[in-house]
Design an enzyme around this catalytic site. Structure first.
Site, PDB file in Angstrom:
ATOM      1  CB  SER A 550      -0.985  -0.134   1.221  1.00 13.09           C
ATOM      2  OG  SER A 550      -1.901   0.737   0.972  1.00 13.09           O
ATOM      3  CG  ASP A 636      -7.030  -2.422  -3.263  1.00 10.58           C
ATOM      4  OD1 ASP A 636      -7.569  -1.732  -2.548  1.00 10.58           O
ATOM      5  OD2 ASP A 636      -5.832  -2.429  -3.292  1.00 10.58           O
ATOM      6  CG  HIS A 674      -5.870  -2.397   0.466  1.00 12.91           C
ATOM      7  ND1 HIS A 674      -5.194  -1.841  -0.417  1.00 12.91           N
ATOM      8  CD2 HIS A 674      -5.179  -1.909   1.429  1.00 12.91           C
ATOM      9  CE1 HIS A 674      -4.213  -1.002  -0.138  1.00 12.91           C
ATOM     10  NE2 HIS A 674      -4.156  -1.046   1.014  1.00 12.91           N
TER      11      HIS A 674
END
Length: 708
Positions: A550, A636, A674
């Site tokens: 991320s 995501d 995610h």
């Protein structure tokens, strides 16, 4: 040799502040375009073909993780009301089962055996049954009503973090309400359990509305309780420990507000404890006759205050305890006879107990910190739902000590180990050593690194290493234990966590010096930590791998642009590598709420220029890069698959790598979000796939004799 997919270039121009940027791969944004899906599938096929020789290693890693894991297990039972609550896992089952058993003997904690039910045990929710027929499953809420009859839970089967709310009658086991769908995280019952409060998200995936649902009625009859108009602010909803208060938290990256409502009056109006003030963050804990408040109004590292239950202004706050230099207050939990302050001190987590003192104006006496003697670790409160208690549950772990659940008795200051994470196969902590190293940043700032390695390893410059970091949002990457990591250590790896600026490890200033127009410190700190591991001899110069996800994936992308020669291989997971394009588009999820983290390049040319200098996608250069694995998920919501897809296309078109020796790969989970794949076995296989790539690239396939 397989031919890597080549994304066609399609003209697209982005222009801001007089700067026109040609972005030939922006077309990869539309997942409804068959050409986009075809490209992702071609990338997956190429990644599989390029790594087919690693299948035995992948399978070995998976089996190692599985063989060390007690697959049929259960958590420590925690008392709430007249019940003990716990979760169970079962061999070959992907998800946990949530259970409870009656509290029949006061003062006696049940000790159920893994795989064997106890008398009166009830199954509240079986994640495996809920996940049946779906490739993905995740819970966004799991909460029991104050009378322990009703269960509210929220289910996502796509990975897009939008949930369907269900209410179950625990007296019958039947679902009585599933009218509400498409909600965000969290749910909270009113005191009588007639109503459930939940959040809805807007098109930018921002929780912006609080709704009240009467159980058993259609969703169309639900009442909008509060709507947050400022696009910078998120919301969260919950209930106080004593079930007396419904709590609405509203916050941006720099400002917050808490509103309370008597849980016995669910149709009433939430009132602010103190109206928001720009730049002031605070959180509230009801403590029977008063409120406890952690706030940064007077100190960036926060202080502890108290206020009356009726508080409606910060002017009613009264000092209770101030943070000392080197401390950062992060949270407060109140119980009948004491309160527990969560904090950071000297870069590590800590827990401080404050006893009640009826003779003190503040209501509390001098506190003491719980003692721990390992060089790096993390500690925090466990699950403590009851306020009438003489003990607290604390969870401790380090890079060599498995996660340990303890009871701490306040009066005697004695510990009882309730459970230590089982590691099958004869795990011996003394087979590994941990330490804290300090790198020197480009501006002279010392940057801590937590390091673990096989016992007896010397810094002789020969070992493979894996360096990880995150470095954003004041989120700390604290030392932790990992069953999976043992597979690296047993192969002789040195594993390190770089506590770079932008995280919260060293206090609020540590975060402030790694955000906005100081963001580059995050990336240069990471490169300097890599240099330290190599220069000090802990890792061989040509055998260092790196990994981040991320915002940590942004870090990886920026670091390889800055110093590609430092890394032999990297893994960027769901990486935020097209940061400038994303932050320029306020219609995308998270963009507006992120402006306080990165700056607003749409309005500010200085921010635009600064971000353009570091965003990984726009700064790839013609040089030899490390081997790169980018992983993402089609659904995501937080970081679109588009970002790593564009980045990989730009890397392939620019860098000078030999595609056989230092391949650039993109792997997309076609049904996930995610966090990647959701079931534990699927997650182990995903991790095994990723680490096999890194192990192969740094040439460390032989199992070491260290450890077990």
């Amino acid at each position: 040799m397989p031919t890597p997919p080549s994304a066609p270039r399609r003209e697209h121009v982005r222009e801001h502040h007089g700067d026109a940027v040609v972005d030939p791969y922006e077309w990869l944004r539309d997942k409804s375009d068959p050409a986009v899906i075809a490209h992702l599938e071609a990338e997956n096929a190429y990644a599989e073909e390029m790594t087919s020789h690693l299948e035995p290693l992948r399978q070995a890693l998976f089996e190692e993780i599985r063989s060390r894991t007690q697959e049929t297990d259960l958590s420590v039972p925690v008392r709430s009301g007249d019940w003990w609550y716990y979760t169970r896992t079962f061999e070959n089952a992907q998800y946990a089962a949530h259970c409870r058993s009656p509290h029949t003997e006061p003062g006696t904690r049940p000790n159920p055996e893994p795989g064997s039910p106890v008398e009166g045990e009830q199954l509240l929710l079986d994640g495996n049954a809920e996940a049946e027929g779906h490739e993905f499953f995740s819970l966004g809420a799991l909460t029991v009503s104050a009378d322990h009859r009703w269960l509210a839970y929220a289910v996502d089967t796509e990975g897009d973090e939008r949930f369907a709310l269900k209410v179950k009658d625990l007296s019958t086991g039947g679902v009585v309400d599933e009218a509400v769908t498409g909600i965000g995280y969290g749910a909270a019952f009113s005191l009588d359990a007639r109503h459930v409060f939940y959040l809805r998200v807007d098109e930018a995936w921002r929780p912006h509305q609080l709704w009240r649902h009467e159980v058993g009625t259609p969703a169309e009859a639900d009442v909008l309780v509060y709507e947050e108009p400022d696009p910078r602010f998120w919301m969260g909803v919950g209930v106080s420990r004593d079930d007396r208060w419904l709590m609405l938290g509203i916050g941006s990256k720099t400002t917050s507000e808490v509103r309370l409502l008597d849980a016995a009056e669910p149709t009433g109006e939430f009132r602010p404890v103190a109206p928001r003030r720009e730049g002031v963050e605070y959180e509230v804990e009801p403590a029977h006759d008063r409120l406890l408040i952690v706030h940064n109004a007077d100190s960036p590292d926060s202080d502890l205050a108290w206020a009356p239950l009726t508080c409606s202004s910060h002017e009613e706050w009264r000092p209770l305890l101030g943070s000392e230099p080197g401390e950062r207050f992060s949270g407060i939990d109140a119980f009948d006879d004491f309160a527990v302050l969560s904090l950071r001190t000297n870069g590590l987590t800590a827990v401080r107990v404050l006893p009640r003192d009826a003779g003190s104006e503040t209501g509390f006496g001098a506190g003491h910190d719980l003692p721990f003697d390992e060089p790096v670790y993390q500690v925090g409160l466990g699950d403590n739902p009851e306020s009438d208690t003489a003990t607290i549950q604390v969870v401790f772990e380090s890079m060599v000590t498995p996660k340990t659940v303890l009871d701490y008795t306040l009066a005697s200051r004695e510990w009882e180990v309730l459970k230590r994470q089982p590691v099958l196969g004869g795990y011996d902590p003394s087979a590994y050593e941990q330490r804290r190293e300090w790198a020197t940043a480009h501006d002279g700032t010392p940057v801590p690194i937590s390091v673990v390695y096989p016992a007896g390893a010397e810094p002789d410059g020969t070992r493979a290493g894996l360096l990880t970091a995150y470095g954003s949002y004041e989120a700390s990457s604290d030392p932790y234990f990992s069953v999976a990591r043992l597979s690296l250590l047993q192969r002789g790896f040195v594993y390190a966590i770089a506590h770079v600026r932008g995280g919260g490890e060293m206090g609020r200033a540590w975060y402030d010096h790694g955000k906005l127009l100081h963001k580059k410190n995050t990336f240069t700190d990471f490169v300097d930590c890599a240099a330290h591991l190599i220069d000090s001899g802990w890792v061989a110069p040509d055998r260092l791998a790196a990994e981040g996800g991320s915002a940590g994936g942004l870090l990886i992308g920026a670091a390889v642009n800055l110093a590609p020669e430092r890394f032999r291989a990297v893994h960027a997971s769901v990486p935020f590598v097209d940061a400038l394009t994303t932050i320029l588009d306020p219609t995308l999820p998270l963009t507006v709420v992120e402006w306080e983290e990165w700056g607003n390049p749409l309005e500010d040319p200085e921010v635009y220029a600064y971000m353009k200098e570091y965003t990984p996608y726009e700064n790839v250069r013609p040089a030899q890069y490390p081997a790169i694995l980018a992983t993402t998920s089609l659904n995501d919501t937080r970081v679109y698959f588009t970002e790593p897809a564009k980045w990989v296309a730009a890397l392939r078109a620019t860098v000078t790598n030999d595609p056989q020796e230092r391949p650039i790969l993109l792997r997309t989970e076609m049904v996930a979000g995610h966090g990647g794949r959701s079931g534990r076995y699927d997650a182990w296989r995903q991790l095994a796939w990723e680490w096999a790539f890194l192990i192969d690239q740094v040439g460390q396939e032989r199992t070491s004799s260290h450890g077990s």
